[in-house]
Design a protein around this motif. Structure first.
Motif, PDB file in Angstrom:
ATOM      1  N   TYR A  12       4.563 -44.842 121.075  1.00 55.48           N
ATOM      2  CA  TYR A  12       5.531 -43.917 120.500  1.00 55.48           C
ATOM      3  C   TYR A  12       6.943 -44.215 120.954  1.00 55.48           C
ATOM      4  O   TYR A  12       7.867 -43.487 120.653  1.00 55.48           O
ATOM      5  CB  TYR A  12       5.147 -42.446 120.733  1.00 55.48           C
ATOM      6  N   SER A  13       7.150 -45.272 121.656  1.00 54.72           N
ATOM      7  CA  SER A  13       8.461 -45.857 121.929  1.00 54.72           C
ATOM      8  C   SER A  13       8.190 -47.235 122.530  1.00 54.72           C
ATOM      9  O   SER A  13       7.042 -47.645 122.672  1.00 54.72           O
ATOM     10  CB  SER A  13       9.301 -44.979 122.853  1.00 54.72           C
ATOM     11  N   VAL A  14       9.230 -47.930 122.881  1.00 53.08           N
ATOM     12  CA  VAL A  14       9.045 -49.310 123.343  1.00 53.08           C
ATOM     13  C   VAL A  14       8.126 -49.399 124.552  1.00 53.08           C
ATOM     14  O   VAL A  14       7.227 -50.232 124.607  1.00 53.08           O
ATOM     15  CB  VAL A  14      10.411 -49.960 123.650  1.00 53.08           C
ATOM     16  N   PHE A  15       8.318 -48.518 125.517  1.00 50.67           N
ATOM     17  CA  PHE A  15       7.545 -48.610 126.758  1.00 50.67           C
ATOM     18  C   PHE A  15       6.557 -47.475 126.969  1.00 50.67           C
ATOM     19  O   PHE A  15       5.889 -47.413 127.995  1.00 50.67           O
ATOM     20  CB  PHE A  15       8.489 -48.682 127.965  1.00 50.67           C
ATOM     21  N   SER A  16       6.472 -46.566 126.023  1.00 51.04           N
ATOM     22  CA  SER A  16       5.597 -45.408 126.199  1.00 51.04           C
ATOM     23  C   SER A  16       4.429 -45.470 125.231  1.00 51.04           C
ATOM     24  O   SER A  16       4.599 -45.809 124.060  1.00 51.04           O
ATOM     25  CB  SER A  16       6.375 -44.120 125.953  1.00 51.04           C
ATOM     26  N   TYR A  17       3.264 -45.152 125.719  1.00 51.00           N
ATOM     27  CA  TYR A  17       2.087 -45.138 124.862  1.00 51.00           C
ATOM     28  C   TYR A  17       1.062 -44.157 125.410  1.00 51.00           C
ATOM     29  O   TYR A  17       1.098 -43.764 126.560  1.00 51.00           O
ATOM     30  CB  TYR A  17       1.482 -46.528 124.699  1.00 51.00           C
ATOM     31  N   LEU A  18       0.173 -43.767 124.525  1.00 52.53           N
ATOM     32  CA  LEU A  18      -0.888 -42.838 124.878  1.00 52.53           C
ATOM     33  C   LEU A  18      -2.209 -43.582 124.744  1.00 52.53           C
ATOM     34  O   LEU A  18      -2.420 -44.297 123.769  1.00 52.53           O
ATOM     35  CB  LEU A  18      -0.870 -41.646 123.920  1.00 52.53           C
ATOM     36  N   ILE A  19      -3.071 -43.445 125.717  1.00 51.58           N
ATOM     37  CA  ILE A  19      -4.396 -44.065 125.677  1.00 51.58           C
ATOM     38  C   ILE A  19      -5.429 -42.955 125.799  1.00 51.58           C
ATOM     39  O   ILE A  19      -5.300 -42.079 126.649  1.00 51.58           O
ATOM     40  CB  ILE A  19      -4.595 -45.061 126.838  1.00 51.58           C
ATOM     41  N   THR A  20      -6.440 -42.991 124.942  1.00 50.00           N
ATOM     42  CA  THR A  20      -7.506 -42.007 125.028  1.00 50.00           C
ATOM     43  C   THR A  20      -8.853 -42.668 124.782  1.00 50.00           C
ATOM     44  O   THR A  20      -8.944 -43.644 124.044  1.00 50.00           O
ATOM     45  CB  THR A  20      -7.303 -40.841 124.037  1.00 50.00           C
ATOM     46  N   GLN A  21      -9.870 -42.131 125.415  1.00 54.87           N
ATOM     47  CA  GLN A  21     -11.239 -42.560 125.180  1.00 54.87           C
ATOM     48  C   GLN A  21     -12.053 -41.442 124.553  1.00 54.87           C
ATOM     49  O   GLN A  21     -13.275 -41.543 124.471  1.00 54.87           O
ATOM     50  CB  GLN A  21     -11.898 -43.006 126.484  1.00 54.87           C
ATOM     51  N   ASP A  22     -11.362 -40.386 124.090  1.00 52.07           N
ATOM     52  CA  ASP A  22     -12.039 -39.275 123.443  1.00 52.07           C
ATOM     53  C   ASP A  22     -12.808 -39.794 122.224  1.00 52.07           C
ATOM     54  O   ASP A  22     -12.218 -40.376 121.308  1.00 52.07           O
ATOM     55  CB  ASP A  22     -11.018 -38.227 123.002  1.00 52.07           C
ATOM     56  N   GLU A  23     -14.113 -39.612 122.231  1.00 58.38           N
ATOM     57  CA  GLU A  23     -14.971 -40.202 121.199  1.00 58.38           C
ATOM     58  C   GLU A  23     -14.622 -39.722 119.797  1.00 58.38           C
ATOM     59  O   GLU A  23     -14.659 -40.496 118.847  1.00 58.38           O
ATOM     60  CB  GLU A  23     -16.440 -39.904 121.500  1.00 58.38           C
ATOM     61  N   ARG A  24     -14.284 -38.436 119.665  1.00 57.77           N
ATOM     62  CA  ARG A  24     -13.942 -37.904 118.339  1.00 57.77           C
ATOM     63  C   ARG A  24     -12.672 -38.547 117.804  1.00 57.77           C
ATOM     64  O   ARG A  24     -12.604 -38.956 116.655  1.00 57.77           O
ATOM     65  CB  ARG A  24     -13.780 -36.391 118.392  1.00 57.77           C
ATOM     66  N   PHE A  25     -11.652 -38.633 118.667  1.00 58.32           N
ATOM     67  CA  PHE A  25     -10.384 -39.215 118.244  1.00 58.32           C
ATOM     68  C   PHE A  25     -10.539 -40.694 117.920  1.00 58.32           C
ATOM     69  O   PHE A  25     -10.076 -41.167 116.881  1.00 58.32           O
ATOM     70  CB  PHE A  25      -9.309 -39.024 119.320  1.00 58.32           C
ATOM     71  N   VAL A  26     -11.189 -41.435 118.821  1.00 57.11           N
ATOM     72  CA  VAL A  26     -11.372 -42.871 118.627  1.00 57.11           C
ATOM     73  C   VAL A  26     -12.190 -43.144 117.356  1.00 57.11           C
ATOM     74  O   VAL A  26     -11.861 -44.032 116.575  1.00 57.11           O
ATOM     75  CB  VAL A  26     -12.034 -43.516 119.863  1.00 57.11           C
ATOM     76  N   GLY A  27     -13.225 -42.353 117.133  1.00 59.92           N
ATOM     77  CA  GLY A  27     -14.046 -42.520 115.932  1.00 59.92           C
ATOM     78  C   GLY A  27     -13.263 -42.255 114.664  1.00 59.92           C
ATOM     79  O   GLY A  27     -13.355 -43.011 113.686  1.00 59.92           O
ATOM     80  N   ARG A  28     -12.461 -41.204 114.678  1.00 64.99           N
ATOM     81  CA  ARG A  28     -11.656 -40.873 113.495  1.00 64.99           C
ATOM     82  C   ARG A  28     -10.601 -41.938 113.243  1.00 64.99           C
ATOM     83  O   ARG A  28     -10.357 -42.338 112.110  1.00 64.99           O
ATOM     84  CB  ARG A  28     -11.007 -39.510 113.705  1.00 64.99           C
ATOM     85  N   ALA A  29      -9.960 -42.418 114.296  1.00 68.49           N
ATOM     86  CA  ALA A  29      -8.954 -43.469 114.157  1.00 68.49           C
ATOM     87  C   ALA A  29      -9.589 -44.745 113.615  1.00 68.49           C
ATOM     88  O   ALA A  29      -9.040 -45.407 112.737  1.00 68.49           O
ATOM     89  CB  ALA A  29      -8.269 -43.740 115.496  1.00 68.49           C
ATOM     90  N   SER A  30     -10.758 -45.073 114.114  1.00 72.11           N
ATOM     91  CA  SER A  30     -11.474 -46.264 113.644  1.00 72.11           C
ATOM     92  C   SER A  30     -11.879 -46.124 112.178  1.00 72.11           C
ATOM     93  O   SER A  30     -11.710 -47.056 111.387  1.00 72.11           O
ATOM     94  CB  SER A  30     -12.707 -46.497 114.516  1.00 72.11           C
ATOM     95  N   ASP A  31     -12.391 -44.966 111.799  1.00 75.73           N
ATOM     96  CA  ASP A  31     -12.769 -44.723 110.404  1.00 75.73           C
ATOM     97  C   ASP A  31     -11.562 -44.834 109.476  1.00 75.73           C
ATOM     98  O   ASP A  31     -11.642 -45.434 108.399  1.00 75.73           O
ATOM     99  CB  ASP A  31     -13.409 -43.345 110.242  1.00 75.73           C
ATOM    100  N   THR A  32     -10.441 -44.260 109.899  1.00 75.62           N
ATOM    101  CA  THR A  32      -9.223 -44.311 109.092  1.00 75.62           C
ATOM    102  C   THR A  32      -8.752 -45.745 108.926  1.00 75.62           C
ATOM    103  O   THR A  32      -8.399 -46.178 107.825  1.00 75.62           O
ATOM    104  CB  THR A  32      -8.112 -43.462 109.739  1.00 75.62           C
ATOM    105  N   PHE A  33      -8.743 -46.499 110.008  1.00 75.05           N
ATOM    106  CA  PHE A  33      -8.315 -47.895 109.952  1.00 75.05           C
ATOM    107  C   PHE A  33      -9.232 -48.709 109.048  1.00 75.05           C
ATOM    108  O   PHE A  33      -8.764 -49.495 108.211  1.00 75.05           O
ATOM    109  CB  PHE A  33      -8.288 -48.476 111.369  1.00 75.05           C
ATOM    110  N   ASN A  34     -10.535 -48.533 109.195  1.00 79.02           N
ATOM    111  CA  ASN A  34     -11.480 -49.275 108.359  1.00 79.02           C
ATOM    112  C   ASN A  34     -11.362 -48.896 106.888  1.00 79.02           C
ATOM    113  O   ASN A  34     -11.524 -49.745 106.003  1.00 79.02           O
ATOM    114  CB  ASN A  34     -12.912 -49.066 108.850  1.00 79.02           C
TER     115      ASN A  34
END
Length: 67
Positions: A12-34
């Protein structure tokens, strides 16, 4: 090492980022990307006319923003 674990990283900026291993979020992000990938058209696989139309529309948008 993550082994079979999945994670999502969002910048969300040059040096800032968010990392999550939340299964629901990761699954939804993966589904959207695919889903996006399945509907995408490779520019390298289209005809010259379609490529020109695509890049000309991008060029027009950039020129409009410059005004």
């Amino acid at each position: 090492m993550l082994d079979a674990n999945k994670l999502s990283m969002i910048t969300y900026s040059v040096f800032s980022y968010l990392i999550t291993q939340d299964e629901r979020f990761v699954g939804r992000a993966s589904d959207t990307f695919n889903n996006l990938l399945s509907r995408a058209t490779l520019v390298s696989k289209t005809g010259e006319k379609d490529r020109n139309r695509f890049f000309n529309s991008l060029r027009d948008k950039v020129n409009e923003l410059r005004k």
